[in-house]
Design a protein around this motif. Structure first.
Motif, short mmCIF file in Angstrom:
data_model
loop_
_atom_site.label_atom_id
_atom_site.label_comp_id
_atom_site.label_asym_id
_atom_site.label_seq_id
_atom_site.Cartn_x
_atom_site.Cartn_y
_atom_site.Cartn_z
N ALA A 92 -0.74 0.59 -1.22
CA ALA A 92 0.01 1.76 -1.86
C ALA A 92 -0.01 2.98 -0.89
N ALA A 93 -1.07 3.29 -0.36
CA ALA A 93 -1.46 4.64 0.41
C ALA A 93 -0.91 4.65 1.65
N HIS A 94 -0.44 3.48 2.17
CA HIS A 94 0.02 3.52 3.66
C HIS A 94 1.21 4.04 3.82
N GLU A 95 1.10 5.03 4.85
CA GLU A 95 2.20 6.11 5.15
C GLU A 95 2.69 6.61 3.90
N ARG A 96 2.03 6.66 2.62
CA ARG A 96 2.45 7.40 1.50
C ARG A 96 1.42 8.27 0.72
N PRO A 97 1.42 9.07 0.19
CA PRO A 97 0.29 9.98 -0.46
C PRO A 97 0.12 9.13 -1.71
N THR A 98 0.48 8.15 -2.14
CA THR A 98 0.23 8.01 -3.85
C THR A 98 -0.59 6.65 -3.87
N GLY A 99 -1.96 6.69 -3.42
CA GLY A 99 -2.73 5.40 -3.58
C GLY A 99 -3.12 5.07 -5.19
N THR A 100 -4.03 4.42 -5.28
CA THR A 100 -4.28 3.77 -6.59
C THR A 100 -5.51 4.40 -7.40
N ALA A 101 -5.95 5.43 -6.56
CA ALA A 101 -6.87 6.21 -7.54
C ALA A 101 -6.57 7.39 -8.40
N GLN A 102 -5.65 6.83 -9.32
CA GLN A 102 -4.81 7.64 -10.19
C GLN A 102 -4.35 6.83 -11.38
N GLU A 103 -4.02 7.39 -12.39
CA GLU A 103 -3.58 6.71 -13.66
C GLU A 103 -2.21 6.20 -13.71
N PHE A 104 -1.41 6.74 -12.83
CA PHE A 104 0.00 6.02 -12.55
C PHE A 104 0.28 6.24 -11.20
N THR A 105 0.89 5.22 -10.38
CA THR A 105 1.39 5.54 -8.94
C THR A 105 2.77 4.76 -8.76
N VAL A 106 3.31 5.31 -7.80
CA VAL A 106 4.65 4.88 -7.47
C VAL A 106 4.57 4.43 -6.15
N LEU A 107 5.24 3.35 -6.03
CA LEU A 107 5.32 2.63 -4.83
C LEU A 107 6.49 1.84 -4.47
N PRO A 108 6.80 1.12 -3.40
CA PRO A 108 7.88 0.30 -3.25
C PRO A 108 7.78 -0.96 -3.97
N ALA A 109 8.84 -1.47 -4.39
CA ALA A 109 8.74 -2.76 -5.14
C ALA A 109 8.45 -4.04 -4.40
N SER A 110 8.22 -3.79 -3.13
CA SER A 110 7.85 -4.98 -1.95
C SER A 110 6.46 -4.87 -1.98
N ARG A 111 5.63 -3.91 -2.29
CA ARG A 111 4.20 -3.82 -2.59
C ARG A 111 3.67 -4.24 -3.90
N VAL A 112 4.43 -4.64 -4.69
CA VAL A 112 4.02 -4.92 -5.99
C VAL A 112 4.26 -6.30 -6.28
N VAL A 113 3.22 -7.18 -6.75
CA VAL A 113 3.28 -8.75 -6.99
C VAL A 113 2.81 -8.89 -8.31
N HIS A 114 3.52 -9.90 -9.08
CA HIS A 114 3.08 -10.22 -10.46
C HIS A 114 1.79 -10.88 -10.46
N LEU A 115 0.82 -10.56 -11.39
CA LEU A 115 -0.35 -11.08 -11.64
C LEU A 115 -0.39 -12.01 -12.74
N PRO A 116 -0.89 -13.49 -12.53
CA PRO A 116 -0.64 -14.42 -13.43
C PRO A 116 -1.48 -13.85 -14.68
N ASP A 117 -1.15 -14.48 -15.93
CA ASP A 117 -1.62 -13.92 -17.30
C ASP A 117 -3.38 -14.12 -17.50
N ALA A 118 -3.73 -15.31 -16.61
CA ALA A 118 -5.05 -15.89 -16.53
C ALA A 118 -6.07 -14.93 -15.75
N ALA A 119 -5.36 -14.24 -14.95
CA ALA A 119 -6.21 -13.43 -14.10
C ALA A 119 -6.51 -11.88 -14.39
N GLY A 120 -7.55 -11.42 -14.43
CA GLY A 120 -8.08 -10.13 -14.94
C GLY A 120 -7.48 -9.03 -14.08
#
Length: 340
Positions: A92-120
């Protein structure tokens, strides 16, 4: 929204809890409401920089590459994601200013992956850098698979150096899920218990055992692939246990930045050393890793928590500096920041 940010390099005291506006996703981007943020060694090292007091690549940087949460908004041109989807994110923070230590983050869709329902969400935040690094390390062997799945490593013996670490833990799990015989080295009985819980078939305490002899007892013809965290310290051991046409996948420099090799010995065995860095490995390798890891998660092959060999240490967002310090101090297991 609440965010942790820093404007210059330094120790963890540069991390500040701030109030910031909620960002709007642009074309091709996804906004994620972060529930859990994962902390890796690369996060505190980026924050520390080469020297304290240096300017950051952006006026303000929110740290942490990995996390998990819920899709909150999608930008134009994004397909495959909808508001409410549970996801895990990486780099999320690679070559971008917006990592995950915040309540909302914006990042390219290519760096977002579906999380199965059974996984916490704690599992989702523990993937990213460790699991994707492990995936790459397990797919560089000469004649081995480029993708992981059940049966992909049947007949292979994999040696995981440092099986109690986050990458080592993921490598054990992914290798076992893929059918390999998994051997790992550790430095204490406590870490041996964690590596066993992760799924290693054979655990060698290199401080108490003749490690090469113990590994050869399991793999008399040598190991096919080494997942290596400490190439300098383990170079001699690897040379004694590697099989003909074996590969040594190096992802870190723990224990020294230079190593000595017996050239003739490695010639004779056709040994391949493969160095890897997730940030420059390329989009195709990242996409393959994300897809295979998600399948493994869906199969229940990547659990976290002490019972699964990866203890979780958690901090609230306002104590993110302590989370960074815990990783820098070598806390065993995975350090997480609870955001939302």
């Amino acid at each position: 929204m609440r965010a942790i940010a820093y404007a210059q390099t330094g120790d963890s005291s540069v991390l500040q809890l701030l109030e910031r506006g909620i960002p709007t996703p642009g074309p091709g981007e996804v906004r994620v409401r972060i529930v859990v943020s994962g902390v890796n060694p690369t996060d505190w090292k980026a924050r520390a920089g080469a020297h304290a007091g240096r300017p950051t690549p952006f006026p303000e940087v929110v740290p942490n590459q990995d996390g998990a949460g819920v899709v909150d908004a999608v930008g134009d041109g994004v397909a495959g994601f909808a508001v409410g989807d549970r996801v895990w994110v990486f780099l999320a923070a690679h070559e971008r200013p917006t990592g995950t230590a915040q309540e909302f983050t914006v990042l390219p869709a290519s760096r977002v992956v579906h999380l199965p329902d059974a996984a916490g969400f704690e599992l989702g935040a523990s993937l990213g850098v460790p699991a994707m690094t492990a995936h790459r390390a397990l797919t560089v062997h000469e004649g081995g698979p480029e993708r992981l799945r059940p049966g992909a490593l049947d007949g292979h013996t994999v040696l995981v150096a440092g099986g109690a670490g986050a990458v080592g833990h993921a490598a054990i799990q992914l290798a076992r899920w893929s059918g390999a015989t998994v051997v790992t080295t550790v430095s204490s009985p406590g870490k041996a218990a964690l590596a066993t819980a992760a799924g290693a078939h054979h655990v060698v305490d290199y401080r108490a055992d003749d490690a090469a002899k113990a590994i050869r007892a399991v793999a008399p013809n040598g190991v096919d692939l080494v997942v290596e965290v400490s190439p300098a310290r383990n170079a001699e051991l690897n040379s004694r246990v590697i099989a003909n046409h074996g590969s040594i996948a190096v992802y870190a420099t723990d224990g020294g930045g230079e190593m000595r090799l017996d050239v003739r010995h490695h010639f004779a065995l056709n040994v391949r050393y493969q160095f890897l860095l997730l940030y420059t490995v390329g989009d195709a390798a990242l996409a393959a890793a994300a897809a295979d890891i998600s399948r493994a998660v869906a199969d229940g092959a990547l659990p976290v928590g002490e019972a699964a060999g990866l203890p979780l240490t958690r901090f609230p967002l306002e104590r993110a500096a302590e989370a960074h310090d815990a990783v820098e101090a070598g806390t065993v297991g995975k350090v997480l920041v609870d955001v939302g």
